[in-house]
Every structure is written in C-alpha cells, then in structure tokens.
Scaffold this motif. Structure first.
Motif, PDB file in Angstrom:
ATOM      1  N   UNK A 176      43.967  35.220  56.681  1.00  0.00           N
ATOM      2  CA  UNK A 176      45.079  35.871  55.978  1.00  0.00           C
ATOM      3  C   UNK A 176      44.961  35.499  54.508  1.00  0.00           C
ATOM      4  N   UNK A 177      44.863  36.525  53.671  1.00  0.00           N
ATOM      5  CA  UNK A 177      44.744  36.317  52.228  1.00  0.00           C
ATOM      6  C   UNK A 177      46.021  36.837  51.569  1.00  0.00           C
ATOM      7  N   UNK A 178      46.601  36.026  50.700  1.00  0.00           N
ATOM      8  CA  UNK A 178      47.800  36.422  49.967  1.00  0.00           C
ATOM      9  C   UNK A 178      47.585  36.214  48.478  1.00  0.00           C
ATOM     10  N   UNK A 179      48.168  37.097  47.694  1.00  0.00           N
ATOM     11  CA  UNK A 179      48.085  36.959  46.243  1.00  0.00           C
ATOM     12  C   UNK A 179      49.447  37.254  45.627  1.00  0.00           C
ATOM     13  N   UNK A 180      49.898  36.363  44.772  1.00  0.00           N
ATOM     14  CA  UNK A 180      51.078  36.589  43.943  1.00  0.00           C
ATOM     15  C   UNK A 180      50.577  36.735  42.517  1.00  0.00           C
ATOM     16  N   UNK A 181      50.800  37.898  41.959  1.00  0.00           N
ATOM     17  CA  UNK A 181      50.231  38.232  40.654  1.00  0.00           C
ATOM     18  C   UNK A 181      51.345  38.613  39.683  1.00  0.00           C
ATOM     19  N   UNK A 182      51.273  38.089  38.487  1.00  0.00           N
ATOM     20  CA  UNK A 182      52.214  38.456  37.445  1.00  0.00           C
ATOM     21  C   UNK A 182      51.472  38.782  36.162  1.00  0.00           C
ATOM     22  N   UNK A 183      52.056  39.660  35.378  1.00  0.00           N
ATOM     23  CA  UNK A 183      51.420  40.040  34.121  1.00  0.00           C
ATOM     24  C   UNK A 183      52.488  40.399  33.093  1.00  0.00           C
ATOM     25  N   UNK A 184      52.304  39.896  31.891  1.00  0.00           N
ATOM     26  CA  UNK A 184      53.136  40.306  30.759  1.00  0.00           C
ATOM     27  C   UNK A 184      52.221  40.987  29.750  1.00  0.00           C
ATOM     28  N   UNK A 185      52.761  41.958  29.036  1.00  0.00           N
ATOM     29  CA  UNK A 185      51.913  42.720  28.128  1.00  0.00           C
ATOM     30  C   UNK A 185      52.708  43.167  26.917  1.00  0.00           C
TER      31      UNK A 185
END
Length: 698
Positions: A387-396
């Motif tokens: 099981x692969x999980x990713x929490x991704x955030x980005x500001x631009x």
C-alpha cells in the motif's frame, strides 16, 4: 540544488520587477474570457491580432467556415501551428496535468475525462471564438506551457442532441461497433450536458507474425509463428451542470466508466528446439470521478477559483502462460484513489500586469496485491503486496507582465512538499521538498515573428506502479517492485522562433537543452529481478522544426500541407556496463507529413497522414537490450457533409499494413560480464481497417 536556487532567484526578481513598476489604471477585466479582443487589421479569413496583446491571435468562426467544423475539436485541429496536448491524467495532483486548451479561460475540473472528448462534446455553433495565446497574457494561467488555446463559448441559447453510429471494419469480417449519444443546453452561464458512449474493438494486438531466434553467430536456431488476438470494450457516461451560486460560477462534473481487455498469444514452433506456448491475459477496471469548480470575482480586479476533485478506481488482472514446461500465472488486484483541493487567487490591477497565487493539497493511494506462481508453486516477489500513500502539498505564485504589446514576461515559483509512505511487504517513508521556478520571455518585434525563451526547473513524480511487482507475461518476464526511488529532476532551457505567413502558414523552430538528475531507469534487484531505480545524471538535447503551408498560392485551394522533423540526443551512463548510452525509449529522429483539403465550402474534405520514421528507441535491462521497431504508418480519410446536421466520414487506417515488433539481445547474465545467449526478432502485422462514422445533430 544550486541550479534550482539560481532559478528561484531569477524568478523572484522577475515577479517583483513589474510589481514595483506598474500603476493601476482601473481596468476591470480579470480574465481573457471576459475581455473582448481588439483586432488589428484583420484581412479576409486570416486570424485577427489583438492590438493590445500582440502575442494573442483571435480566430473567429469565419476562419473555420470553409471546413464546416462539427465540434470545437474540429476547430482546434485547424489552428495553424497548434497541436493538441490532452495532458497527463496519470500525474498526481492538478498542477502540470492539464492539457493546452482552456474553456472560457479555465481549465476543465476533471482528469479522467479526456480533453479531446470534452472538446468533441462542444458544438462548433457554441464557440464564439478561439484565442491562441503564445507566450502568456495577463489573466491567463499558461500552466507552464508556451502556447495555449482558449475556447470562448457563446452566451446565447444553444441546445443540441447528437447521435453517432460508427464502426470499425476489418478484412477478416470483424466489425467493431461504436455508439455515442450526447445532449447539452447552454444559456449564458447556465449549462447542462450528459453523454454516454460504448464500443467494442481490437488493436494492433490482433495479427499474425513470427518470432525467430539466432545464436551469437547469426545462425537460425528457432522459427515460430505468432498468432495474436485481443478485444477491448468500454462503457463510459459523463455529466456536468454549471450554475450561478453565491455570486460565483459553480460547475459540477462526474464520470463513471468500465474498461475490459482480453488478449492471447499463441507461439507455434515451426523449427528448432522448444515447444509451443499459449498466453492469455484478462483485465477489468472501473473508474469514477467527481469534480467541482467555483469561480467568483471578489472585485473588478480580484478573482478566486476553488477546485475539488475525487477519483476512485479498481483493476483486476490475470495472466496465464502454458507450455510443455508447465504453466505460470501472474495476478494483480489494485485499488487507487485521489483527493484534491486547490485554491487560486488572481489579481489584475491593469491590462499589462497580473498576479496569481494559491495552493493545492492532494492525497493519493494505491493498494495492490500481486502474486506469481510456476506450476502451482508460489514464487516470492519483491514488494508483491504493497500500500503506497502520498500526501502532497504545493504553494505557487506567478506573474505576467506586458510592459509593451510586443513583449511579455511570465515568471513564477512553485514549491512542492510531499511524503510518500509504503506499507505491506516493506515499510518505509520518504519526504521531499522541491522548488520549481520558471521564467519565460516572449518578444513579438514584427507582425508574424515571435521569439520565446524559457528556463524552468522540472521535477517528475514517482510512479506508484514502480513500487509494486509487475509482469510482461507474453515474454515470460517478471519485474520486482522497488520502494527506494527518487524523483527525476531537470533544469530545462528552451528557445522557440515562430514565423507566420500567408494567413495560415506557420514555420517554427524549437531548441532545448536539459540537465537531468536522478535519471529513472532499470536496475538489478535482490533475487535476480529487474526493477525501476535511479542511475545517476544525464543530459538531453532536442531540436524540432514544423511547417504548416497553405497551398492556395500553389494552385491547390483550401489545402494545407504539414511537415515536421525532430532530432533528439540523450546521454546517461548505463548502470550495468558503465558506458554512455541513450535514455530508455529515446527516439533519436522523428518526422511526419500530412495533407488535407476542403472542397465546395467544406461539403467535401479529404486528407492523409504519413509517419516517416522507424526508429522507436530501445529498452535496456540487466540481461537484455530490446530495440523497438515500427514501420511508418499511413492513414487517409474522406468526409461528406450533405447537410449541416449530418456528417459522414470514412477513415482508412494502417493503409501500409505496417509491421511492428522488436529485436532482443538476451544475455546469459548481466550484460557487462555474461556472454550473449541469443538474438530474438519479433514481427507482427495488424491488417488495415476502415472506420465509418455517421454523426447526426438534432
């Protein structure tokens, strides 16, 4: 990292410069979709040049009249010097995934629904104009691209019902039916639409051919016939509603689809050692998506856009190979999902300057269980249950500044923060922080001439599928999963010169150079398996030229000749041999020629397309080099429009009956130390086919 810091500094300086220089003039328009273009001496059917935005070309419906387009997709296909890019739905998050077409200045709030299908569902009668934005324009999100097409819809009442009854016809008598239906109504900002389509067909996975093996001296040691068969089937339904809500514009869209695939390969030995083998594969997947987009002008100069997206899908796969030596079976069961929330704030103090800032958060997961067995005995695989999980955030933040009509500067910085965790057969997590600056300058010194320069820091995404074991059952190859991966990163420099002439003529040249870090490739894993990993740094150089030539002045009215050629050189050190080679799958040369002509005001049309390159690159594995082969493809079409509401089109595909395949060099062990065991040549042909389309509008 030094290059990234340098680019960040340049981008921040570019962002700050126009902010200090600009003065408010009280211009109220926030986006290009709300701003009427100012034509500068349009002549005949040539595109109008916006006098205040010299890099923007405006194509009114009259420009497309000679071809009688049915849909917005037909109109996009006729834009001189523009090629549709539908984006990458496999990229996680929304940043950088959209294609190069906007609808009323906004990207579609969907990933699973292909941009080509979205444009196909917009009737040509519902298009007020198309703006071709080259190099950026204040109020337009270029999404990291140098050229964007912006489809502006009409505000009047448009109701349309469309039925399509199509079919693929093959020489052996097989018929692949395709049916589609769509209903839509548009009245000002209010829109509602629904569609359903289904088809059953086959691909180039159906055909006959051969597989021959040769010893290192070139002597034939095995000759076998190949018999390939496949079927693909799908059913997909979409719906969308747009209304005014809370002083803003709300659009909700949904999608539900099923896709099934069955294929088989029979290998029949005609001479030499070995035995017949039979491979059968079956896969079924279900995809669903719900998207929400809300935009509102907070003031005449300030706008807010909120986007939410939820995707969920399942897939089941079974591959069985049988022969005299027994049988092997590979099974995979996967569930994947994605949740995204994105907010964008746009400020436009005047018609020369715009600022955009915001952020995005996304959660992705893949839950996969794979198994492999030989003759009923389970064979352990690296990372088989994961099981692969990713929490991704980005500001631009980005800015577009146009101090003069002929010059535009676009600059921005995105900072991505992510954490990828893996559980199951292996437990570990990794965190990443990547700044991604970008700066682009566009100069249009004279009518018909434009220069574009771009410098950007690009960061790839890790493919969740690389964390999990997989199989290529038709050649008996199993690949292990590898959790120890780094994203591929690149510093890219690009220069483009574009020359427009004869109203529809375009000649452009593109030159780019990229310095790439942590190249993703194939490495050896524990247990004797191959897997995806990082192999070091590399470089990439690319040159392309394209020509769109209207043939009216050559005595062929309403005709267009398109020619393209590209050259690519990549370099990386092979992790097995330590020698320099090309990237996986890199195509050193590419080319193509196409022609189409409209007759009797678009009542009749015809054309052809010819791809003229054979080199498709190579795949490098620990014990193998596989060089792909595909002969040039030729296709042609003829179209008849007896009435405005009826279109009949016939396409002849694979007219050259081309051969596909690959050449394999198989070693007894790692390529750097083991001798060559044998060479394998595989070729198959898929027959030509006719695709008959009947489209009726009510």
């Amino acid at each position: 990292m030094g290059k990234a810091v340098w680019l960040v500094g340049v981008a921040l300086c570019a962002v700050a410069a126009p902010a200090m220089a600009q003065t408010s003039t009280g211009v109220a328009a926030l986006s290009s979709s709300a701003e009427a273009p100012v034509p500068a001496d349009p002549t005949g059917t040539a595109p109008a040049v916006d006098a205040t935005r010299r890099g923007v070309l405006v194509f009114d419906p009259a420009f497309f009249a000679d071809s009688r387009p049915d849909t917005a997709l037909d109109m996009i296909a006729r834009l001189p010097g523009f090629g549709l890019d539908t984006g990458d739905s496999d990229t996680r998050g929304l940043a950088g995934t959209a294609g190069n077409v906007l609808i009323d200045g906004v990207r579609p709030s969907t990933k699973s629904d292909n941009l080509e299908q979205i444009l196909r569902r917009i009737s040509a009668a519902g298009v007020a104009r198309i703006e071709l934005i080259r190099g950026g324009a204040p109020g337009i999100d270029m999404q990291g691209r140098s050229v964007i097409a912006n489809v502006i819809l009409v505000r009047s009442v448009v109701t349309e019902r469309v039925l399509e009854a199509n079919a693929y016809f093959y020489p052996d008598g097989y018929v692949g039916p395709v049916i589609a239906a769509r209903w839509s109504r548009r009245e000002g900002d209010n829109q509602i639409e629904g569609s359903i389509n289904a088809f059953s067909d086959r691909t180039d996975g159906t055909g006959d051919g051969f597989r021959r093996r040769y010893d290192p001296a070139g002597n034939l040691i095995q000759d076998a016939d190949l018999v390939l068969w496949d079927r693909i089937r799908t059913v997909r339904a979409t719906g969308a509603v747009q209304r005014r809500v809370a002083d803003g514009l709300l659009k909700v869209n949904g999608l539900l689809g099923w896709f099934g695939n069955e294929n088989s390969q029979d290998l029949l030995i005609r001479s030499g050692a070995g035995s017949d083998s039979f491979n059968d594969e079956e896969a079924d997947s279900v995809d669903s998506e719900l998207g929400v987009n809300w935009t509102r002008d907070l003031s005449p100069r300030l706008g807010l856009e909120l986007t939410g997206l939820q995707r969920y899908g399942t897939e089941e796969y079974t591959g069985v190979s049988t022969g005299a030596g027994g049988s092997s079976t590979f099974t995979a069961d996967a569930t994947a999902g994605e949740s995204i929330a994105r907010a964008t704030l746009r400020y436009r103090p005047d018609d020369r300057f715009a600022v955009e800032t915001g952020g995005e958060i996304a959660f992705n997961f893949l839950d996969s269980t794979n198994a492999y067995e030989e003759n009923g005995v389970a064979i352990p695989l690296p990372s088989a249950s994961v099981r692969v999980e990713e929490l991704r955030g980005e500001v631009f933040g980005q800015t577009t500044w146009r101090p003069r009509p002929e010059f535009t500067l676009e600059a921005g910085v995105r900072v991505e923060v992510s954490e990828i965790s893996q559980s199951g057969d292996s437990d570990q997590s990794k965190s990443f922080v990547f700044p991604k600056p970008r700066i682009q300058m566009t100069w249009t010194p004279w009518a018909g001439h434009q220069f574009r320069l771009r410098a950007e820091r690009e960061v790839g995404q890790l493919d969740f599928g690389d964390f999990v074991a997989s199989a290529d059952i038709d050649i008996g190859q199993v690949e292990g999963g590898n959790p120890d991966l780094e994203p591929q990163k690149a510093t890219v420099f690009e220069a483009i010169y574009e020359r427009r002439f004869w109203n529809e003529g375009v000649l452009d040249f593109t030159l780019s150079h990229a310095e790439i870090e942590d190249v993703v490739d194939i490495i050896p894993l524990i247990g004797g398996f191959d897997g995806v990993g990082n192999i070091g740094d590399g470089t990439s150089n690319f040159f392309q030229t394209r020509l769109t030539l209207p043939t009216d002045k050559l005595g062929i009215p309403n005709g267009r000749l398109q020619v393209r050629g590209s050259w690519s050189r990549t370099s990386v050190v092979d992790p097995v041999t330590g020698e320099e080679r090309r990237f996986q799958g890199n195509q050193a040369f590419g080319c193509g020629v196409a022609f189409n002509q409209d007759l009797k005001g678009g009542r009749w049309s015809y054309g052809f397309d010819h791809g003229c390159n054979i080199d498709k690159g190579a795949a490098f594995r620990v014990r193998e080099i596989r060089r792909f082969y595909s002969e040039p493809g030729v296709s042609a079409y003829g179209q008849w429009k007896p009435r405005p509401d009826l279109t009949v089109r016939v396409d002849l595909g694979n007219a050259s009956n081309r051969r596909n395949g690959y050449d394999r060099e198989i070693y007894a062990g790692p390529r750097d130390t083991a001798p060559l065991s044998f060479r394998e040549v595989r070729r198959t042909r898929m027959s030509p086919w006719l695709f008959v389309q009947i489209r009726k509008t009510f």
